[in-house]
Structure formats: C-alpha cells, structure tokens
Design an enzyme around this catalytic site. Sequence first.
Site, PDB file in Angstrom:
ATOM      1  CB  SER A  32      -0.909   0.006   1.236  1.00 18.49           C
ATOM      2  OG  SER A  32      -1.555   1.256   1.407  1.00 18.49           O
ATOM      3  CE1 TYR A  40      -4.194  -2.073   5.539  1.00 16.27           C
ATOM      4  CE2 TYR A  40      -3.146  -0.009   4.907  1.00 16.27           C
ATOM      5  CZ  TYR A  40      -3.755  -1.199   4.559  1.00 16.27           C
ATOM      6  OH  TYR A  40      -3.912  -1.522   3.230  1.00 16.27           O
TER       7      TYR A  40
END
EC number: 1.1.1.300
Length: 336
Positions: free
Chosen positions: A192, A205
């Site tokens: 990501s 995250y």
Amino acid sequence: MNIVTELFVVTFKIIWSFVLAGGKWFIRPREKSVEGQVCVITGAGSGLGRLFALEFARRRAILVLWDINRQANEETAEMVREIYREMNPSAGSSDSVQELPLFQLKVYTYVCDVGKRESVYSTAEKVRKEVGNIDLLINNAGVVSGRHLLECPDELIERTMMVNCHAHFWTTKAFLPKMLELNHGHIVTVASSLGLFTTAGVEDYCASKFGAIGFHESLSHELKAADKDGIKMTLVCPFLVDTGMFKGCKIRKEMAPLFPPLKPEYCVKQAMRAILTDQAMICTPRVMYMVTFMKTILPFDAIVCMYRFIGADKCMYPFLAQRKESTNNNESKTGI
C-alpha cells in the site's frame, strides 16, 4: 578490478538503468505468458484478490485460491470457471493448437487463515500434493482494524500484523525453496502507499505495510546476492482503493479531485502490467512516486504542513468514526 575502474563501471550501469527505465515510457515492454503456470493468490475471496484471479484466468493460468471465507472463495472460483468455459477453443481452429486444453485449466480452492503459520504451512503442503509446484505467489490478503491506537485491542493489532506482514514470511518460506531449486518463480507483494508514507489513526495498518515492504525489498536483495535472476519480485503499492476497506476516508474537498480513490479494476490492470513485464515496483497513481520522494528530502515539519494543507493529516478520522459507530451498533444488537 581497480576500485576507480569499478566506480566508473558502476556509474555507467546506474546511468544505463535510468536510460532503460526511461525507454519503457516510449517502448512498452513485451508481457510474458503465464499460460499453464500455477498461481497462488491469498485473499482471493473478494476485492483485489478476486480481480487478480480473474485477470490471471483470462491469461490461462492455473489458479490456486486461498481465503479464510469458504463461500466467497468458491464464488471467485466459479467466476474463474466461467472465464475458462468462455475460452473453450473451437474444434478444429488452427490458432488454438498451441493453447492449453480446457480440461487442464483448473481452479483449486483452499480455506486458509494466513495469519496462522500452521494453517499456511499445512495448506501449502496440500497444494504441493494436489497441484504441484507453483510459479507465481501473489501475497494479497490484508485486513484493517479501523481503531485509534489507544482504542484498539491488542488482539486486533496482532491480527493486523499477522495477516498483513507475517503471512508473507510464512507463504514465502513454504514456496520459495522449490523456486530456488528451479531458479524460476515470481513473488508479488500487494502492499500500500501507506507502507511508504503514513497518516494518523492507522498505526497498526501502516506498520504492517511498512513491514511487508521491508520484507519484500530485503528478499529481493537476497535473491540478487544469490544470483537467482530467474525468480522475479514485484512490489505493488496502490493509493487508497475503492474496495470499501477504508470507506469514509476523506481529504480536503478542494484536493479530492486530484487524489480520488482508485477503481479496483484500474489498480489490478496496472499491477498486472507490472507483473507480466517483471517490473520491480508499481505505485498507482504515478504521483505516489513523487510523494514518496518528497518525504525523503523534506523536513518533518514541512511534511506536516503539506498534510494539513491537503487534509491528509486527519483523512482517516471519518473512516474510524464510521467503524466505531458500526461496531457500537453491532454490539447493541448483540446485547438486545
């Protein structure tokens, strides 16, 4: 070799690498064939994992789908089978002689919790026995807790780290030995942009994606050091993808048109192009390369100013609020 001479050689190679990279902007590299190759995809039951499965199916790969959700995984498998049926070559067609017969195009499904290494290793052993050696490993599975750090139970933090980061260790350890033996394979890390730079409210995250990227880059260097050039590595770092994982995330409304959430189909098509041309890394959209570069050269206070101007400093807060409200509603219903 004399160190001065070697320095000139290294400088030339660096310049030449820039030339080759620039040339790809004008001459599109030829995509390799994955027909008949075995492709393992984690998190294949939904989102990007499902789209990756469909793209590889269209290229006549043999799919091995892993997901913790049996029903969702079977739904993806049925979509893959439908693609296989549509590609059934017409009898007697001269251009289908070299194609893999339809009966060999199979899709296998396995229920696997990639956050548990015992589950990964046992499932990988089943794959080796029932399918054989694999050619491509797509580490795609991911989760998000959606909680502020001090409100997030330790179990959810651990779960995020296990699925988003540690699982890459387990899957790679399971399949890499045979790839090394054959000097053939391709490992894809779906990370990501939040593994390259961060924002507030999603510490677990971001940490998990930073870890996944660090693992991927270190493994890439290890393979190069071992002269295993037949094993390719591709790192996929998309901006926020409109899969619902970060539903509610918002930046400043004036800036929103410049940084819209990515369509999942676009994200996967760009990633597939990178995978099939053995590209080492792909960031979507391309502006993410610039953002990452600026992070490395700007003082932290300057980055904070930029974040506040764009509205990226608290962009996750609406998402976190929605998650909290949803959790409270579910707890209320359970208590009734």
